[in-house]
Write an enzyme that holds these catalytic residues in place. Sequence first.
Site: not given
Ligand code: HPA
Length: 284
Positions: A35, A66, A88, A90-91, A118, A216-217, A240, A252
């Site tokens: 990301s 994209h 990902h 989750y898709e 990320a 998540m990846s 974050n 997001h």
């Molecule tokens: N948790 C899971 N996946 C993420 C986060 C998070 O806080 N931030 C960016 N991807």
Amino acid sequence: MSAAPDDLFDRIQAAASAVRGKTKIVPQVGLILGSGLGAYADKLSGADTIDYGDIPGFPRSHVVGHAGKLVLGERHGVRCVAMQGRVHMYEGHSAQTVSFPARVLITLGAKVIIVTNAAGGLNPQWSPGTLMLIRDHIDMLRDHALRGPNDERLGPRFPDMTKAYAPELRKLVKDVAAAENIHLEEGVYVAMPGPTYETPAEVQMLQRLGADATGMSTVPEVVVARHMGARTIGISCITNQAAGISGHELSHAEVTETATRVRATFERLLDAILAGLLARGELA
Ligand code: HPA
């Protein structure tokens, strides 16, 4: 000789042939850009760009933005193949599907795979924007990239994961970051299924498990890289603080804002890593 257990091997070869039909570049390094980092692919010189839609078997992302492009070109004397956009789990994709492109990058010639993502910070000391070198991971995903029949042509049934993130390459990344004056933490990445962010209770659980960053990846790609004998480097951008640490709700927008804010530093680190890989003879 028994028949091939499934057609994964053939599908990888077909995808690699399609790419070879569109470029003469034989990559040494594969870049999986997470990301907010996809723009790094635009820095490759003499590049050939291929839409994922033109590569058979390549999963397409349904997430806004994209659709996904494979970019092959040179950076600091290193021939790279970069994934601009990734899918990902989750898709709705299986771990095997999510990791399929990484297998193609390795089949094309990449000996080192650099994965970026990320992630939420579990370590309360780390502020958003911190870069973390992945030392190891914990897999909490509910599917595994190697689940199903094993094809010995790709790798062993039970791959060792002791050095999933090559120690000598982690040393290289730490050295070049220090030389470039880039602050870099090191820690354990935990892969969670998503797409919800974690609950505060889950964040406390993950902290107790010994994880430093949650995302998540990444894990499926690293698993297939190890399966195929490629070495990996993983870097997380802590976008974050994970849920419940700061008290404010996650979005997001915060993730992409932070990733964009540190993009220049992240790109400088990637540049230094590529130059370092060449200088230390890691691509020979
Ligand atoms: N948790 C899971 N996946 C993420 C986060 C998070 O806080 N931030 C960016 N991807």
